[in-house]
Each structure stands twice: as structure tokens, then as C-alpha cells.
Design a protein around this motif. Structure first.
Motif, mmCIF file in Angstrom:
data_model
loop_
_atom_site.group_PDB
_atom_site.id
_atom_site.type_symbol
_atom_site.label_atom_id
_atom_site.label_comp_id
_atom_site.label_asym_id
_atom_site.label_seq_id
_atom_site.Cartn_x
_atom_site.Cartn_y
_atom_site.Cartn_z
ATOM 1 N N GLU A 84 0.876 -1.223 0.016
ATOM 2 C CA GLU A 84 -0.098 0.164 0.023
ATOM 3 C C GLU A 84 0.921 1.283 0.097
ATOM 4 O O GLU A 84 0.270 2.322 0.009
ATOM 5 C CB GLU A 84 -0.864 0.036 1.240
ATOM 6 N N LEU A 85 2.104 1.184 -0.049
ATOM 7 C CA LEU A 85 2.910 2.308 -0.090
ATOM 8 C C LEU A 85 2.742 3.276 -1.020
ATOM 9 O O LEU A 85 2.535 4.476 -0.717
ATOM 10 C CB LEU A 85 4.422 1.815 -0.256
ATOM 11 N N PHE A 86 2.633 3.081 -2.381
ATOM 12 C CA PHE A 86 2.361 3.908 -3.477
ATOM 13 C C PHE A 86 0.944 4.735 -3.032
ATOM 14 O O PHE A 86 0.961 5.815 -3.351
ATOM 15 C CB PHE A 86 2.560 3.402 -4.841
ATOM 16 N N SER A 87 0.102 3.914 -2.582
ATOM 17 C CA SER A 87 -1.384 4.500 -2.530
ATOM 18 C C SER A 87 -1.372 5.409 -1.323
ATOM 19 O O SER A 87 -2.084 6.284 -1.405
ATOM 20 C CB SER A 87 -2.232 3.283 -2.139
ATOM 21 N N MET A 88 -0.708 5.234 -0.373
ATOM 22 C CA MET A 88 -0.361 6.098 0.827
ATOM 23 C C MET A 88 0.359 7.225 0.390
ATOM 24 O O MET A 88 -0.077 8.498 0.836
ATOM 25 C CB MET A 88 0.459 5.304 1.844
ATOM 26 N N LEU A 89 1.314 7.105 -0.372
ATOM 27 C CA LEU A 89 2.099 8.326 -1.021
ATOM 28 C C LEU A 89 1.158 9.114 -1.730
ATOM 29 O O LEU A 89 1.222 10.406 -1.885
ATOM 30 C CB LEU A 89 3.458 7.999 -1.396
ATOM 31 N N ASP A 90 0.259 8.659 -2.513
ATOM 32 C CA ASP A 90 -0.609 9.257 -3.390
ATOM 33 C C ASP A 90 -1.464 10.131 -2.851
ATOM 34 O O ASP A 90 -2.071 11.120 -3.100
ATOM 35 C CB ASP A 90 -1.218 8.184 -4.453
ATOM 36 N N THR A 91 -2.109 9.659 -1.533
ATOM 37 C CA THR A 91 -2.965 10.522 -0.811
ATOM 38 C C THR A 91 -2.248 11.195 0.303
ATOM 39 O O THR A 91 -2.999 11.924 1.264
ATOM 40 C CB THR A 91 -3.964 9.650 -0.125
ATOM 41 N N ASN A 92 -0.973 11.357 0.286
ATOM 42 C CA ASN A 92 -0.149 12.066 1.125
ATOM 43 C C ASN A 92 -0.500 11.815 2.590
ATOM 44 O O ASN A 92 -0.817 12.833 3.509
ATOM 45 C CB ASN A 92 -0.190 13.658 0.816
ATOM 46 N N ALA A 93 -0.784 10.524 2.861
ATOM 47 C CA ALA A 93 -1.086 10.092 4.193
ATOM 48 C C ALA A 93 -0.299 9.747 5.376
ATOM 49 O O ALA A 93 -0.522 9.695 6.482
ATOM 50 C CB ALA A 93 -2.074 9.234 3.943
ATOM 51 N N VAL A 94 1.144 9.359 4.797
ATOM 52 C CA VAL A 94 2.145 8.903 5.795
ATOM 53 C C VAL A 94 3.472 9.768 5.756
ATOM 54 O O VAL A 94 3.579 10.592 4.778
ATOM 55 C CB VAL A 94 2.551 7.275 5.670
ATOM 56 N N ILE A 95 4.040 9.587 6.742
ATOM 57 C CA ILE A 95 5.351 10.490 7.070
ATOM 58 C C ILE A 95 6.870 9.767 6.705
ATOM 59 O O ILE A 95 6.604 8.491 6.953
ATOM 60 C CB ILE A 95 5.424 11.154 8.243
ATOM 61 N N PRO A 96 7.797 10.079 5.924
ATOM 62 C CA PRO A 96 8.926 9.291 5.804
ATOM 63 C C PRO A 96 9.643 9.343 7.246
ATOM 64 O O PRO A 96 9.287 10.093 8.243
ATOM 65 C CB PRO A 96 9.813 9.988 4.810
ATOM 66 N N LEU A 97 10.226 8.201 7.537
ATOM 67 C CA LEU A 97 10.726 8.025 8.940
ATOM 68 C C LEU A 97 12.268 8.099 8.921
ATOM 69 O O LEU A 97 12.863 7.815 10.000
ATOM 70 C CB LEU A 97 10.388 6.305 9.115
ATOM 71 N N ASP A 98 12.828 8.531 7.821
ATOM 72 C CA ASP A 98 14.113 8.613 7.989
ATOM 73 C C ASP A 98 14.898 9.565 8.979
ATOM 74 O O ASP A 98 15.827 9.517 9.686
ATOM 75 C CB ASP A 98 14.660 9.244 6.512
ATOM 76 N N ASP A 99 14.115 10.797 9.453
ATOM 77 C CA ASP A 99 14.545 11.546 10.482
ATOM 78 C C ASP A 99 14.713 10.665 11.781
ATOM 79 O O ASP A 99 15.582 11.127 12.664
ATOM 80 C CB ASP A 99 13.731 12.874 10.676
ATOM 81 N N PHE A 100 13.759 9.879 11.948
ATOM 82 C CA PHE A 100 13.747 9.179 13.269
ATOM 83 C C PHE A 100 14.642 8.231 13.273
ATOM 84 O O PHE A 100 15.446 8.014 14.351
ATOM 85 C CB PHE A 100 12.232 8.520 13.413
ATOM 86 N N ILE A 101 14.968 7.745 12.268
ATOM 87 C CA ILE A 101 16.043 6.466 12.130
ATOM 88 C C ILE A 101 17.271 7.121 12.199
ATOM 89 O O ILE A 101 18.506 6.708 12.907
ATOM 90 C CB ILE A 101 15.952 5.780 10.607
ATOM 91 N N ALA A 102 17.555 8.475 11.474
ATOM 92 C CA ALA A 102 18.931 9.091 11.850
ATOM 93 C C ALA A 102 19.266 9.432 13.145
ATOM 94 O O ALA A 102 20.473 9.493 13.520
ATOM 95 C CB ALA A 102 18.915 10.236 10.879
ATOM 96 N N LYS A 103 18.227 9.871 14.037
ATOM 97 C CA LYS A 103 18.539 10.356 15.229
ATOM 98 C C LYS A 103 18.663 9.393 16.314
ATOM 99 O O LYS A 103 18.681 9.526 17.633
ATOM 100 C CB LYS A 103 17.470 11.548 15.608
ATOM 101 N N ASP A 104 18.117 8.023 15.951
ATOM 102 C CA ASP A 104 17.812 7.197 16.941
ATOM 103 C C ASP A 104 19.088 6.066 16.710
ATOM 104 O O ASP A 104 19.218 5.024 15.810
ATOM 105 C CB ASP A 104 16.656 6.346 16.661
ATOM 106 N N SER A 105 20.048 6.202 17.559
ATOM 107 C CA SER A 105 21.140 5.094 17.495
ATOM 108 C C SER A 105 21.002 3.691 17.859
ATOM 109 O O SER A 105 21.580 2.724 17.589
ATOM 110 C CB SER A 105 22.397 5.612 18.154
ATOM 111 N N SER A 106 19.738 3.696 18.347
ATOM 112 C CA SER A 106 19.431 2.252 18.797
ATOM 113 C C SER A 106 18.489 1.315 17.733
ATOM 114 O O SER A 106 18.196 0.327 17.893
ATOM 115 C CB SER A 106 18.342 2.495 20.110
ATOM 116 N N PHE A 107 18.266 2.065 16.784
ATOM 117 C CA PHE A 107 17.690 1.187 15.636
ATOM 118 C C PHE A 107 18.644 1.239 14.354
ATOM 119 O O PHE A 107 19.147 2.312 13.907
ATOM 120 C CB PHE A 107 16.474 2.093 15.191
ATOM 121 N N ASN A 108 18.981 -0.189 13.901
ATOM 122 C CA ASN A 108 19.856 -0.136 12.764
ATOM 123 C C ASN A 108 19.000 -0.766 11.769
ATOM 124 O O ASN A 108 18.628 -1.842 11.623
ATOM 125 C CB ASN A 108 20.792 -1.008 13.280
#
Length: 449
Positions: free
Chosen positions: A118-142
Motif C-alpha cells: 500500500e506504500l504508493f497508495s499512501m503516498l498518492d494520498t499524502n497520508a504517511v510520513i517518511p521515517l528517515d529523521d527518526f532513524i537518523a536520530k535514533d542510534s538504537s535502531f539499525n
């Protein structure tokens, strides 16, 4: 006069003492103020209570609602300020419908498990956020700890929009007792399409099918495994990586669909028509079919309920091994409070920690999405006792992204409808895939201008 002098002296002494106390208090207050930042750093304020709405589907057998509830309870124990309201929303399709309705009403859930496709459908409706900022700032998540085959349906143009959770590959289940009865080696499952047909012919008898493959629910997914196995090269898939094109009507795909149809129409080793998704594992457990092709997400269900010894194997191949990945990912929604987004990230991270991923795999049969899950003592012990649990994970080396495009609902339905038409005999495989291609092209036309 003498009494008055003594009284005056007493007043002066008291005033002096009060002045000294005031000076001392001022000094202490000043010192305390200077130390306040250090105190704030070492003694954080109580965290603000946050409540999350979490939607999740179930597509396999077994009491998984309880498993999910137990996992969310453990999260709350670790994060007492975050209350997670777990809402079982039915099938994947039901879940998508409810989430889309929530998006339109500007009341989406805070976090949800939806099909990775459902990724493309969610992007087409601008419904979800990218998670890259969370990932970049969270050293506990690889992120590198997650199997690449699962991340293929999680990223677009270098951005990560979802985190794999209940993920799978399709595997072959077979009844070892039935193999022995038919004179087949129970430790040597079929490895090619030709062998699959031969084995199924020997295994079929009155009251028992040789093999069953579901044609409802996720018919496109089942067809994709045959497509990948018969592709002219290992990189050929049913769609482009950008989700703007579908490749249904190829000679290799016509051959693949013809093979599926022939299992029932020509070889008579499988029931004719469309077999229901939930019927297949039930038939296998009850001994009504000797083999089945189904999601590894049913592994624990089969393990807990089958009264016979069974094996799990890679899917038999044509030109190469191959399976699409499948299952659901975590998505965090856009139009919610940023504090809830941050809390949702903590929840997603917790639910996919190595120990949690290992336990989830054991409880369900889904693949532990993180490599480190298989390094936990919990999983090592389980795999030693039940090696079938490793088959779907090992097959990831031959796995590819599940069918996912823009306008995904219409595109996948176009393919599913025509597969089912071929299985029921209302059309032939070549005509079916030609029509599926035409319908998919129309659905994707707005994205190719």
C-alpha cells in the motif's frame, strides 16, 4: 529607663539575626539558581501522557489478537506514559478501507500495520510520513539489520516510509506421512515444477488432493511466485520499481499461469476453480491435501494443529527459485500531533526489536524481520527444535518485492480477476493476461504523463 535600654538592645539583636537569615537565604537561592540547569538535566520532568490508536489486520490462522495485545501490554510496561489502543480491523483489505475512510475524514489512526504494497497508495494520498529523521536520530535502531528483501517494499526514491513487521515468503508445506504412504522420500520434497506434478499425482487419492493453492484473497500473490520462477532473468518482476508500470502480459507469465491452471484442468491433482485462502491450511491440517503452497505466516497454526509430521520447503522452481515477499509494515500517519508521531516511532521500534521479532516469529510463523532476531537465544533454541522455522527466512535470498504500484487496488484487482477467470475456465491464460495488462495500463495512465 534601664528596662527600655534592655528592650532596645533585644530589638537590635533580633533585627541583626533576621538580616543574617535573609542574606543566607538569598545566597542559597542564588546558588540553587546557578545549579538549576544541571538539576534539570539529571532529573527529567515526568513525561506527558500520550494515547495512540493502533490498527492491525490478521490474515492467517491462530489467536493472533491475543499475541498483539500481549506485545502492546509489554510496550506500555516499558513506556507507562504511552497508552496504545490496539484495534483489530479485520483483513488487510478491511484495514485499508477503514484507514482510507479515516484519512478522508481527517481522522487517521496514529500508527497501523498495512500491506507493504500500500506504500504508493499512501503516498498518492499524502497520508504517511517518511521515517528517515527518526532513524537518523535514533542510534538504537539499525535499518541495515532488516532483511533487504523486506525493505524493497518499504522505500521509494531513497526514503523509508514504513518498517517491516509481519512479513513472509510463500513456502511449500507437505505431509511426511502421506509421502511415506505414496512411496516418496519424506526428506526430499519436490524441487521443480515437473517434480511437483509427479509427486502430486502419486499423493492424490480418494478424499485427498495432491496439492492445493489458494486462488482467492491474494491470487495475484500466488501467481507472482510462478511468474518469478519462470522469468527469463532473476531481475524480472511484475512491475517497475517506481510503481508506474505493470508487466503482466509476457510469454513467460502466460506459461506460468498455464502451469497453475494445468494442475487442476490437465493433471487433476488439485481441485478445479478458485480455492479459498482460509480453506487451504484447514484442508492441509485435516489431511484433505498432501501438499499446499501458502504463506509462512500459517506455520505456527499448522505446527499447533496438524496431527502428523510435516515438512516445509522452498517453492519448486521452473527456471530459478523465487517467491514474492508478503505481509504488513508499520506506517505512521501524517495529520497527527508530532508528539504522537514520536510516540508511535517508539512503539514501532519496540515491536520490531530483536527479542520481540523473534517471539513474534515463534508465535505466528512470520519471518523475524531483523537478522539479529535469529541471533537471540530464544530463536536459536526454537530453530534447533523446529528447523522448519528457518525455511522462509532462508528463501529470502530468492525473494523479490511483492506487486506494488500506484493505484495499487485497481492494478492488483485487474490481475486477480483475470487469474480467477483462467482458474475457473471462463477464459484462457493468454487472453486473461492480455486483459489484465490492458486494465492495468489504464489504471496507471495518469502516472505516466
Amino acid at each position: 529607663m534601664q528596662m527600655r535600654a534592655k528592650w532596645m538592645l533585644l530589638v537590635v539583636v533580633c533585627f541583626t539575626m533576621l538580616l543574617g537569615c535573609a542574606k543566607s537565604q538569598t545566597t542559597e537561592t542564588s546558588t540553587s539558581a546557578n545549579k538549576e540547569p544541571e538539576t534539570a538535566q539529571t532529573t527529567p520532568a515526568a513525561e506527558e501522557p500520550i494515547e495512540l490508536q493502533f490498527y492491525y489486520p490478521i490474515a492467517v490462522g491462530g489467536p493472533l489478537t491475543k499475541v498483539i495485545e500481549d506485545m502492546t501490554a509489554k510496550f506500555t510496561q516499558k513506556h507507562p506514559n504511552i497508552k496504545v489502543n490496539s484495534v483489530y480491523t479485520g483483513s488487510y483489505a478491511d484495514t485499508t478501507t477503514k484507514i482510507q475512510a479515516g484519512i478522508q475524514a481527517q481522522q487517521p489512526p496514529d500508527v497501523a500495520v498495512m500491506l507493504s504494497t500500500e506504500l504508493f497508495s499512501m503516498l498518492d494520498t499524502n497520508a504517511v510520513i517518511p521515517l528517515d529523521d527518526f532513524i537518523a536520530k535514533d542510534s538504537s535502531f539499525n535499518k541495515e539489520d532488516i532483511y533487504p528483501a523486506f525493505m524493497a517494499n518499504s522505500q521509494v526514491e531513497g526514503k523509508t516510509y514504513s518498517i517491516p513487521f509481519q512479513r513472509s515468503t510463500i513456502v511449500l508445506y507437505y505431509n511426511k506421512a502421506a509421502f511415506k504412504e505414496a512411496g516418496l522420500d519424506p526428506e526430499k520434497p519436490p524441487t521443480t515444477w515437473e517434480e511437483l506434478t509427479q509427486y502430486a499425482s502419486k499423493l492424490k487419492k480418494d478424499g485427498r488432493q495432491g496439492i492445493e493453492i489458494p486462488g482467492s484473497g491474494f491470487a495475484y500473490w500466488m501467481f507472482q511466485l510462478f511468474s518469478l520462477q519462470n522469468a527469463k532473468d532473476v531481475n524480472q518482476n511484475l512491475m517497475s520499481e517506481d510503481g508506474k508500470k505493470a508487466f503482466f502480459n509476457t510469454p513467460e507469465n502466460v506459461e506460468a499461469l498455464q502451469y497453475w491452471v494445468d494442475l487442476s484442468k490437465k493433471h487433476k491433482v488439485m481441485p478445479e476453480g478458485v480455492i479459498e485462502w482460509a480453506t487451504v491450511p484447514t484442508d492441509f491440517i485435516e489431511g484433505k491435501t498432501a501438499m499446499m503452497i501458502h504463506t509462512t505466516g500459517n506455520l505456527t497454526n499448522v505446527k499447533n494443529n496438524a496431527k502428523f509430521d510435516f515438512g516445509v520447503a522452498f517453492l519448486p522452481m521452473s527456471k530459478q527459485y523465487g517467491s514474492p515477499t508478503g505481509g504488513g509494515n508499520f506506517y505512521i500517519f501524517k495529520d497527527i500531533d508530532p508528539k504522537k508521531q514520536a510516540a508511535a516511532w517508539e512503539f514501532v521500534k519496540f515491536m520490531t526489536e530483536p527479542e520481540m521479532a523473534a517471539q513474534w516469529s515463534i508465535d505466528t510463523g512470520y519471518v523475524g524481520v531483523r537478522k539479529s532476531a535469529y541471533e537471540t537465544e530464544l530463536m536459536k533454541k526454537y530453530a534447533a527444535e523446529f528447523p522448519q522455522a528457518l525455511v522462509a527466512r532462508d528463501q529470502l535470498q530468492h525473494a523479490h518485492a511483492e506487486l506494488s504500484t500506484h493505484n495499487n487496488g485497481k492494478v492488483s484487482k485487474a490481475l486477480t480477476d483475470q487469474i480467477q477467470a483462467a482458474l475457473t475456465g471462463t477464459t484462457d491464460p493468454a487472453t486473461a493476461l492480455k486483459k489484465a495488462q490492458e486494465d492495468a495500463d489504464k489504471a496507471l495512465a495518469p502516472f505516466n504523463k
